[in-house]
Design a protein around this motif. Structure first.
Motif, PDB file in Angstrom:
ATOM      1  N   ARG A  26       0.838  -1.206   0.000  1.00 28.16           N
ATOM      2  CA  ARG A  26       0.000   0.000   0.000  1.00 28.16           C
ATOM      3  C   ARG A  26       0.874   1.258   0.000  1.00 28.16           C
ATOM      4  N   SER A  27       0.309   2.344  -0.488  1.00 30.13           N
ATOM      5  CA  SER A  27       1.065   3.597  -0.538  1.00 30.13           C
ATOM      6  C   SER A  27       0.948   4.361   0.781  1.00 30.13           C
ATOM      7  N   TYR A  28       2.075   4.795   1.296  1.00 27.92           N
ATOM      8  CA  TYR A  28       2.115   5.637   2.490  1.00 27.92           C
ATOM      9  C   TYR A  28       2.679   6.987   2.071  1.00 27.92           C
ATOM     10  N   VAL A  29       1.853   8.019   2.163  1.00 30.29           N
ATOM     11  CA  VAL A  29       2.266   9.358   1.750  1.00 30.29           C
ATOM     12  C   VAL A  29       2.275  10.263   2.979  1.00 30.29           C
ATOM     13  N   TYR A  30       3.369  10.986   3.175  1.00 29.56           N
ATOM     14  CA  TYR A  30       3.412  11.929   4.290  1.00 29.56           C
ATOM     15  C   TYR A  30       3.939  13.278   3.814  1.00 29.56           C
ATOM     16  N   PHE A  31       3.633  14.281   4.613  1.00 25.18           N
ATOM     17  CA  PHE A  31       4.002  15.664   4.304  1.00 25.18           C
ATOM     18  C   PHE A  31       5.173  16.048   5.200  1.00 25.18           C
ATOM     19  N   ILE A  32       6.183  16.704   4.627  1.00 25.07           N
ATOM     20  CA  ILE A  32       7.384  16.976   5.421  1.00 25.07           C
ATOM     21  C   ILE A  32       7.914  18.376   5.168  1.00 25.07           C
ATOM     22  N   TYR A  33       8.490  18.981   6.196  1.00 20.44           N
ATOM     23  CA  TYR A  33       9.125  20.301   6.108  1.00 20.44           C
ATOM     24  C   TYR A  33       8.183  21.385   5.586  1.00 20.44           C
TER      25      TYR A  33
ATOM     26  N   ASN B   2       6.576  21.591   3.076  1.00 21.13           N
ATOM     27  CA  ASN B   2       6.672  21.816   1.638  1.00 21.13           C
ATOM     28  C   ASN B   2       6.440  20.595   0.768  1.00 21.13           C
ATOM     29  N   HIS B   3       6.825  19.438   1.264  1.00 14.27           N
ATOM     30  CA  HIS B   3       6.970  18.303   0.353  1.00 14.27           C
ATOM     31  C   HIS B   3       6.194  17.069   0.786  1.00 14.27           C
ATOM     32  N   PHE B   4       5.761  16.307  -0.233  1.00 16.84           N
ATOM     33  CA  PHE B   4       5.194  14.990   0.022  1.00 16.84           C
ATOM     34  C   PHE B   4       6.244  13.947  -0.320  1.00 16.84           C
ATOM     35  N   CYS B   5       6.200  12.824   0.416  1.00 21.10           N
ATOM     36  CA  CYS B   5       7.078  11.708   0.089  1.00 21.10           C
ATOM     37  C   CYS B   5       6.251  10.443  -0.039  1.00 21.10           C
ATOM     38  N   LEU B   6       6.638   9.598  -0.989  1.00 23.63           N
ATOM     39  CA  LEU B   6       5.878   8.389  -1.306  1.00 23.63           C
ATOM     40  C   LEU B   6       6.616   7.136  -0.841  1.00 23.63           C
ATOM     41  N   ASN B   7       5.899   6.288  -0.123  1.00 27.86           N
ATOM     42  CA  ASN B   7       6.449   5.018   0.365  1.00 27.86           C
ATOM     43  C   ASN B   7       5.526   3.878  -0.019  1.00 27.86           C
ATOM     44  N   VAL B   8       6.033   2.650   0.126  1.00 29.68           N
ATOM     45  CA  VAL B   8       5.167   1.483  -0.007  1.00 29.68           C
ATOM     46  C   VAL B   8       5.321   0.647   1.263  1.00 29.68           C
ATOM     47  N   SER B   9       4.217   0.158   1.790  1.00 30.25           N
ATOM     48  CA  SER B   9       4.258  -0.640   3.016  1.00 30.25           C
ATOM     49  C   SER B   9       4.787  -2.036   2.720  1.00 30.25           C
ATOM     50  N   CYS B  10       5.504  -2.600   3.722  1.00 30.68           N
ATOM     51  CA  CYS B  10       6.051  -3.939   3.589  1.00 30.68           C
ATOM     52  C   CYS B  10       5.660  -4.763   4.814  1.00 30.68           C
ATOM     53  N   LEU B  11       5.991  -6.040   4.756  1.00 31.61           N
ATOM     54  CA  LEU B  11       5.749  -6.977   5.874  1.00 31.61           C
ATOM     55  C   LEU B  11       4.245  -7.202   6.087  1.00 31.61           C
ATOM     56  N   PRO B  12       3.908  -8.318   6.771  1.00 32.03           N
ATOM     57  CA  PRO B  12       2.498  -8.695   6.918  1.00 32.03           C
ATOM     58  C   PRO B  12       1.680  -7.665   7.685  1.00 32.03           C
ATOM     59  N   ASP B  13       0.384  -7.750   7.547  1.00 33.96           N
ATOM     60  CA  ASP B  13      -0.557  -6.902   8.295  1.00 33.96           C
ATOM     61  C   ASP B  13      -0.225  -6.963   9.782  1.00 33.96           C
TER      62      ASP B  13
ATOM     63  N   ARG C 226      -4.994  12.540  -1.630  1.00 35.04           N
ATOM     64  CA  ARG C 226      -5.423  11.768  -2.783  1.00 35.04           C
ATOM     65  C   ARG C 226      -4.837  10.365  -2.828  1.00 35.04           C
ATOM     66  N   ASP C 227      -3.590  10.226  -2.396  1.00 36.49           N
ATOM     67  CA  ASP C 227      -2.872   8.988  -2.706  1.00 36.49           C
ATOM     68  C   ASP C 227      -2.474   8.117  -1.528  1.00 36.49           C
ATOM     69  N   ASN C 228      -2.741   8.551  -0.306  1.00 36.67           N
ATOM     70  CA  ASN C 228      -2.370   7.705   0.820  1.00 36.67           C
ATOM     71  C   ASN C 228      -3.232   6.443   0.839  1.00 36.67           C
ATOM     72  N   ASP C 229      -2.611   5.308   1.177  1.00 38.64           N
ATOM     73  CA  ASP C 229      -3.326   4.034   1.319  1.00 38.64           C
ATOM     74  C   ASP C 229      -3.972   3.547   0.016  1.00 38.64           C
ATOM     75  N   LYS C 230      -3.236   3.670  -1.079  1.00 38.88           N
ATOM     76  CA  LYS C 230      -3.693   3.056  -2.324  1.00 38.88           C
ATOM     77  C   LYS C 230      -2.996   1.712  -2.484  1.00 38.88           C
ATOM     78  N   ASP C 231      -3.617   0.811  -3.242  1.00 43.21           N
ATOM     79  CA  ASP C 231      -3.062  -0.526  -3.432  1.00 43.21           C
ATOM     80  C   ASP C 231      -2.197  -0.566  -4.694  1.00 43.21           C
ATOM     81  N   PHE C 232      -0.870  -0.679  -4.483  1.00 41.10           N
ATOM     82  CA  PHE C 232       0.066  -0.708  -5.618  1.00 41.10           C
ATOM     83  C   PHE C 232      -0.086  -1.972  -6.456  1.00 41.10           C
TER      84      PHE C 232
END
Length: 209
Positions: A76-83, A85-96, A154-160
């Motif tokens: 899943r996509s993990y999006v956070y806001f930082i400084y 000014n900026h968004f950063c995009l991650n993908v979640s790993c490991l089991p639920d 818009r994009d947090n917690d989307k299924d990659f």
DNA sequence: GAGGAGATCGTCT
DNA sequence: GACGATCTCCTCT
């Protein structure tokens, strides 16, 4: 123009393992965003792994509303806001239930380049500076998020891994010749851990070390 | 081309 | 009320 023979969607199992393995394996894969009629695509050239029990990870302090996705199912996509000014995009790993993720730090633009430039507020120059412009388009977490139009709302917690998703990761058959791991960037806690992964000698990594 | 400071705001203490 | 998984611009060399 980028025209892949086939794009194979990555399965959930790809993300259901150690973030370090995922971060390494993601190099060379393609991040795709489908907008109305155009497709944005970039080859992943730089990632960072954030582990369970990692002092540098957002999940370290426990589960909150902000970092909830990191604790959820993989892919899943993990999006956070930082400084401020900026968004950063991650993908979640490991089991639920187990926190972990990979930060996308840089991609090499493949398709939808004009769209990306527009999103970044950049005017692409003529042949002389084009290379430099392209490098500045998506080399860095904040830059690539802006180029792809990523926002938390818009994009947090989307299924990659969902073919219906407008944000997914695929394998186009590209093979990485050489990958290198280095220390992570922009953090203070556990900063010495070599969990940053880059494609060796690729011009689109955010920072050469 | 290297280095430093400011921008700017959501999230958690 | 502090600070952060960053970027850009400005200054100095």
């Amino acid at each position: 123009m980028y025209s892949p023979r086939s794009l194979m969607l990555l399965p959930v199992t790809f993300f259901d393992r150690d973030p370090r393995k995922v971060a390494r394996a993601l190099l060379g894969k393609v991040l795709v965003r489908k907008t109305g009629k155009t497709m944005l695509a970039g080859r992943i050239v730089e990632t960072e792994a954030y582990l369970d029990g990692d002092p540098a990870a957002h999940s370290y302090g426990g589960r909150t509303k902000r970092n909830d996705v990191l604790f959820g199912p993989p892919g899943r996509s993990y999006v956070y806001f930082i400084y401020g000014n900026h968004f950063c995009l991650n993908v979640s790993c490991l089991p639920d239930g187990v926190p972990g993720g990979v930060l996308f730090r840089a991609v090499e633009p493949l398709a939808g380049i004009e769209e990306m430039a527009r999103a970044r507020g950049v005017v692409l120059q003529g042949a002389g500076d084009l290379r430099t412009d392209l490098q500045r388009l998506t080399s860095g977490p904040g830059r690539m998020a802006e180029a792809f139009g990523i926002t938390r709302e818009r994009d947090n917690d989307k299924d990659f891994t969902d073919p219906q998703s407008d944000l997914f990761i695929a394998d186009d058959g590209y093979r990485v010749r050489k990958a290198v791991s280095t220390v992570r960037i922009g953090i203070t806690k556990a900063a010495e851990m070599p969990f940053r992964y880059v494609i060796a000698e690729n011009a689109f990594v955010s920072k050469l070390r």
